[in-house]
Motif scaffolding. Structure first.
Motif, PDB file in Angstrom:
ATOM      1  N   VAL A   1       6.700   5.175  -4.510  1.00  0.00           N
ATOM      2  CA  VAL A   1       7.881   6.010  -4.739  1.00  0.00           C
ATOM      3  C   VAL A   1       7.402   7.355  -5.272  1.00  0.00           C
ATOM      4  CG1 VAL A   1      10.062   6.266  -5.952  1.00  0.00           C
ATOM      5  CG2 VAL A   1       9.285   3.994  -5.278  1.00  0.00           C
ATOM      6  N   LEU A   2       7.767   8.440  -4.592  1.00  0.00           N
ATOM      7  CA  LEU A   2       7.438   9.781  -5.049  1.00  0.00           C
ATOM      8  C   LEU A   2       8.655  10.383  -5.740  1.00  0.00           C
ATOM      9  CD1 LEU A   2       5.500  11.274  -1.986  1.00  0.00           C
ATOM     10  CD2 LEU A   2       4.553  10.304  -4.083  1.00  0.00           C
ATOM     11  N   ALA A   3       8.439  10.954  -6.925  1.00  0.00           N
ATOM     12  CA  ALA A   3       9.515  11.563  -7.709  1.00  0.00           C
ATOM     13  C   ALA A   3       9.064  12.945  -8.168  1.00  0.00           C
ATOM     14  CB  ALA A   3       9.862  10.689  -8.913  1.00  0.00           C
ATOM     15  N   PRO A   4       9.982  13.891  -8.359  1.00  0.00           N
ATOM     16  CA  PRO A   4       9.579  15.260  -8.691  1.00  0.00           C
ATOM     17  C   PRO A   4       9.048  15.457 -10.101  1.00  0.00           C
ATOM     18  CG  PRO A   4      11.971  15.075  -8.646  1.00  0.00           C
ATOM     19  CD  PRO A   4      11.437  13.775  -8.128  1.00  0.00           C
ATOM     20  N   THR A   5       9.492  14.641 -11.063  1.00  0.00           N
ATOM     21  CA  THR A   5       9.116  14.852 -12.460  1.00  0.00           C
ATOM     22  C   THR A   5       8.623  13.568 -13.103  1.00  0.00           C
ATOM     23  OG1 THR A   5      11.323  14.337 -13.322  1.00  0.00           O
ATOM     24  CG2 THR A   5      10.908  16.631 -12.669  1.00  0.00           C
TER      25      THR A   5
ATOM     26  N   VAL B   1       3.705   1.579  -6.875  1.00  0.00           N
ATOM     27  CA  VAL B   1       3.269   2.783  -7.572  1.00  0.00           C
ATOM     28  C   VAL B   1       4.420   3.781  -7.553  1.00  0.00           C
ATOM     29  CG1 VAL B   1       1.730   4.774  -7.530  1.00  0.00           C
ATOM     30  CG2 VAL B   1       0.827   2.487  -7.080  1.00  0.00           C
ATOM     31  N   VAL B   2       4.759   4.314  -8.724  1.00  0.00           N
ATOM     32  CA  VAL B   2       5.786   5.353  -8.847  1.00  0.00           C
ATOM     33  C   VAL B   2       5.112   6.573  -9.436  1.00  0.00           C
ATOM     34  CG1 VAL B   2       8.019   5.994  -9.788  1.00  0.00           C
ATOM     35  CG2 VAL B   2       7.545   3.596  -9.274  1.00  0.00           C
ATOM     36  N   GLY B   3       5.139   7.696  -8.731  1.00  0.00           N
ATOM     37  CA  GLY B   3       4.405   8.840  -9.240  1.00  0.00           C
ATOM     38  C   GLY B   3       4.892  10.175  -8.742  1.00  0.00           C
ATOM     39  N   THR B   4       4.357  11.228  -9.381  1.00  0.00           N
ATOM     40  CA  THR B   4       4.628  12.596  -8.953  1.00  0.00           C
ATOM     41  C   THR B   4       3.597  12.987  -7.893  1.00  0.00           C
ATOM     42  OG1 THR B   4       3.305  13.339 -10.844  1.00  0.00           O
ATOM     43  CG2 THR B   4       5.698  13.317 -11.110  1.00  0.00           C
ATOM     44  N   PRO B   5       3.963  13.867  -6.951  1.00  0.00           N
ATOM     45  CA  PRO B   5       3.057  14.176  -5.837  1.00  0.00           C
ATOM     46  C   PRO B   5       1.695  14.692  -6.272  1.00  0.00           C
ATOM     47  CG  PRO B   5       5.268  14.961  -5.352  1.00  0.00           C
ATOM     48  CD  PRO B   5       5.288  14.508  -6.775  1.00  0.00           C
ATOM     49  N   GLY B   6       1.661  15.561  -7.293  1.00  0.00           N
ATOM     50  CA  GLY B   6       0.390  16.132  -7.714  1.00  0.00           C
ATOM     51  C   GLY B   6      -0.603  15.085  -8.190  1.00  0.00           C
ATOM     52  N   ARG B   7      -0.170  14.166  -9.042  1.00  0.00           N
ATOM     53  CA  ARG B   7      -1.089  13.143  -9.550  1.00  0.00           C
ATOM     54  C   ARG B   7      -1.437  12.118  -8.462  1.00  0.00           C
ATOM     55  NH1 ARG B   7      -3.053  11.258 -14.525  1.00  0.00           N
ATOM     56  NH2 ARG B   7      -2.914  13.472 -15.106  1.00  0.00           N
ATOM     57  N   ILE B   8      -0.499  11.822  -7.569  1.00  0.00           N
ATOM     58  CA  ILE B   8      -0.829  10.930  -6.441  1.00  0.00           C
ATOM     59  C   ILE B   8      -1.926  11.560  -5.591  1.00  0.00           C
ATOM     60  CG2 ILE B   8       0.054   9.888  -4.311  1.00  0.00           C
ATOM     61  CD1 ILE B   8       1.070   8.488  -6.785  1.00  0.00           C
TER      62      ILE B   8
ATOM     63  N   ARG C   1       3.642  -0.625   2.747  1.00  0.00           N
ATOM     64  CA  ARG C   1       4.733  -1.067   3.619  1.00  0.00           C
ATOM     65  C   ARG C   1       6.011  -0.279   3.394  1.00  0.00           C
ATOM     66  NH1 ARG C   1       5.497  -6.914   1.899  1.00  0.00           N
ATOM     67  NH2 ARG C   1       7.182  -6.810   3.447  1.00  0.00           N
ATOM     68  N   PHE C   2       6.196   0.272   2.181  1.00  0.00           N
ATOM     69  CA  PHE C   2       7.424   0.997   1.857  1.00  0.00           C
ATOM     70  C   PHE C   2       7.073   2.327   1.183  1.00  0.00           C
ATOM     71  CE2 PHE C   2       7.991  -3.575   1.134  1.00  0.00           C
ATOM     72  CZ  PHE C   2       8.939  -3.881   2.109  1.00  0.00           C
ATOM     73  N   LEU C   3       7.722   3.398   1.616  1.00  0.00           N
ATOM     74  CA  LEU C   3       7.549   4.696   0.986  1.00  0.00           C
ATOM     75  C   LEU C   3       8.932   5.296   0.721  1.00  0.00           C
ATOM     76  CD1 LEU C   3       5.864   7.112   0.030  1.00  0.00           C
ATOM     77  CD2 LEU C   3       5.800   7.923   2.382  1.00  0.00           C
ATOM     78  N   VAL C   4       9.155   5.700  -0.537  1.00  0.00           N
ATOM     79  CA  VAL C   4      10.441   6.274  -0.939  1.00  0.00           C
ATOM     80  C   VAL C   4      10.212   7.687  -1.449  1.00  0.00           C
ATOM     81  CG1 VAL C   4      12.441   6.059  -2.452  1.00  0.00           C
ATOM     82  CG2 VAL C   4      11.341   3.993  -1.557  1.00  0.00           C
ATOM     83  N   LEU C   5      11.002   8.637  -0.946  1.00  0.00           N
ATOM     84  CA  LEU C   5      11.014  10.003  -1.471  1.00  0.00           C
ATOM     85  C   LEU C   5      12.306  10.173  -2.255  1.00  0.00           C
ATOM     86  CD1 LEU C   5       9.888  11.933   1.742  1.00  0.00           C
ATOM     87  CD2 LEU C   5       8.452  11.061  -0.092  1.00  0.00           C
ATOM     88  N   ASP C   6      12.202  10.191  -3.562  1.00  0.00           N
ATOM     89  CA  ASP C   6      13.390  10.308  -4.421  1.00  0.00           C
ATOM     90  C   ASP C   6      13.564  11.763  -4.843  1.00  0.00           C
ATOM     91  OD1 ASP C   6      15.594   9.556  -5.837  1.00  0.00           O
ATOM     92  OD2 ASP C   6      14.504   8.648  -7.496  1.00  0.00           O
TER      93      ASP C   6
END
Length: 578
Positions: free
Chosen positions: A79-83, A129-136, A151-156
């Motif tokens: 899961v990608l999150a902005p903050t 894994v839940v993270g911000t794009p920069g650290r990923i 298997r799963f990708l979420v853009l929140d």
């Protein structure tokens, strides 16, 4: 009449349903009811919904239902999150919903946190894994995050990530993950970049759009206070002193925080108690009854514990920890202003939570007014007024003071002490060791006079040559300094990307930014001259367009004779001012 849909009707696994029952969830929100069946079928989904509509559960529940709990070597969901705040919130939601599932491991990854624990967890194996794009991106570059079995990708909050300059990172992450993965994209808006992403990386996505109808009651006055986390207790204490409240609910984010805060308030003389998920039902009922009958004035609660609470005498609600979704905010402040009465809601907002405040303003169609921390003079004036009222009330009870009048008269005659002195001694004896008034706040030293500035001009110039940031005053009394970051035009950097990254990761406010000059290989940003060391530490691993920014004081203009910058040593970071 339309039949009510429950979570049992959506096809979720029994383990996930058990977790929902444990937290008391029964009826899905519109975005959840529309999205969960599609994701369980394996469809890619684009969800257009505002913050606070229940998006996290909309993707978390189907992901948990389809996970293989026995495969832990490589992450199955990202899961990608902005903050970082949203990443933490999403991670906590996954853990809450997975409480009845066997051994589900969720790992938050975001900038500003240590790499060690993250590396250890990744080596041990995680499901989500839940993270911000920069650290990923950092972990992908280092080879410490293997997404080959994803298997799963979420853009929140996808539109928010793009507006903060993460477009390149997101595309890189999407391109390096398996082609057969299932993708869910959630966004409040549908700008051109979002359409381009969905067209390139999602397979025949189903679009689901839900509009929020969230609104707050007109009879509730909403205010907020900008405050750092360590200042919250002092801020709450001052507000309690100056606000004319009958009863109050203070909302905290965690169970342990409710217990700790209630204990600290009791130590300060307030009738306070905590309720949270660990409190037995009979104890909860007893506490609520005490709040109703006036033997308790302050209730410190979590969202779950305060659900369904209806006490008319609650005049104030304080969000000690700002909720991370709009629905919770509306439910919280709705505990006051009952039965047609007016109510007050005060929210503590840390610099990094400004985005939450903006989401609340937008989706509740209300604008909380900013308030200032009550000053020492205001607190002292309130204490003196209360002291005066106490004397007045006791003087009105003639029978009660008649005996003590004789006692004081006897003491005066026997010891030849003025009555005023005796009254002062009795007041001091009654008040105890704690001083009645707060000490005046320390006065900040004034700027040096022109003469002293002139005398020190040569020393100031030497300081600049030694690598200190150049300073100026932009006219509003805020001393500013120039700082350099190692990204520029060739990295396709824009001012909004710089502001977004530094404000989010460093906890800066928009008002903290001055001029931004973008050069070919670096940029110069004006920020407060007294930038604390904590900001440098928080921004140490921050990237823009995939490159470390390496924030440092600007070392001044080139020497005209040599073309070289003053001194060869790296510039020192400004010392923190205590």
């Amino acid at each position: 009449m339309t039949e009510t849909i429950t979570f049992n009707d959506l096809g979720l696994s029994e383990g996930v349903l058990a977790g929902l029952r444990a937290v008391g969830y029964e009826t899905p929100s519109p975005i959840q009811a529309a999205t969960i069946p599609l994701l369980l079928e394996g469809r890619d989904v684009v969800g257009l919904a505002q913050t606070g509509t229940g998006k996290t559960a909309a993707f978390a529940l189907p992901v948990l239902s389809n996970l293989d709990p026995y495969e832990t070597k490589r992450p199955q969901a990202l899961v990608l999150a902005p903050t970082r705040e949203l990443a933490i919130q999403v991670c906590e939601a996954f853990e809450k919903y997975a409480a009845q599932l066997p051994n589900i491991r969720v790992l938050p990854i975001y900038g500003g946190s240590a790499y060690g624990p993250q590396l250890t967890a990744l080596k041990r194996g995680v499901h989500i894994v839940v993270g911000t794009p920069g650290r990923i991106m950092d972990h992908l570059d280092k080879g410490t995050l293997d997404l080959s079995e994803l298997r799963f990708l979420v853009l929140d909050e996808a539109d928010e990530m793009l507006s903060m300059g993460f477009a390149e990172d997101i595309e890189t992450i999407l391109a390096t993950t398996p082609e057969e993965k299932q993708v869910a994209l959630f966004s409040a808006t549908m700008p051109r970049q979002i359409k381009a992403l969905t067209g390139q990386y999602l397979r025949n996505p189903k679009e689901v759009q839900v509009k929020s109808k969230t609104a707050t009651a007109a009879n509730i006055t909403q205010r907020y206070l900008m405050v750092s986390y360590p200042q919250k207790l002092d801020a709450l204490t001052r507000i309690l002193e100056v606000e004319n409240f009958e009863a109050m609910i203070v909302f905290a984010r965690t169970k342990s925080e409710t217990d700790t805060l209630a204990e600290k308030l009791r130590a300060r003389g307030y009738a306070a108690a905590a309720i949270n998920g660990d409190i037995a039902q009979n104890q909860r009922e007893k506490t609520v009854n005490q709040l109703k009958d006036g033997s308790l004035d302050i209730l410190v609660a979590t969202d779950v514990a305060a659900r369904g609470l209806d006490v008319e005498r609650i005049s104030h609600v304080v969000n000690y920890d700002l909720p991370t979704d709009v629905e919770s905010y509306v439910h919280r402040i709705g505990r006051t202003g009952r039965a047609g009465r007016s109510g007050d809601a005060i929210s503590f907002v840390t610099p990094r939570e400004r985005w939450l405040l903006k989401a609340i303003e937008k989706h509740t169609r209300s604008t909380p007014a900013e308030m200032q921390l009550p000053s020492v003079d205001e607190v002292n004036a309130t204490r003196l007024n209360r002291f005066d009222e106490g004397i007045t009330n006791v003087l009105a009870e003639k029978e009660k003071i008649s005996f003590f009048r004789d006692v004081v008269a006897h003491y005066v005659s026997e010891n030849d002490v003025p009555e005023l002195e005796v009254a002062a001694a009795l007041a001091a004896m009654l008040h105890g060791e704690e001083p009645l008034l707060l000490e005046p706040e320390p006065v900040r030293p004034q700027r040096q006079s022109r003469d002293r500035d002139d005398r020190n001009s040569e020393r100031g110039e030497r300081s600049n040559r030694a690598g200190a940031a150049r300073t100026n005053d932009r006219g509003d009394g805020q001393p500013m300094a120039s700082y350099k970051i190692q990204v520029g035009k060739r990295h396709k950097v824009e001012p909004r990307m710089i502001v977004g990254a530094l404000a989010n990761e460093g906890g800066l406010r928009r008002a903290d930014f001055g001029n931004i000059s973008i050069r070919p290989d670096f940029s110069v940003v004006e920020l407060p001259a007294d930038l604390p060391q904590e900001v440098f530490d928080a921004l140490a691993q921050t990237r823009i367009s995939g490159k470390l920014i390496e924030l440092a004081p600007d070392r001044g203009a080139p020497n005209r004779r040599t073309g070289e910058r003053f001194q060869d040593r790296p510039a020192r970071k400004p010392r923190r001012k205590d």
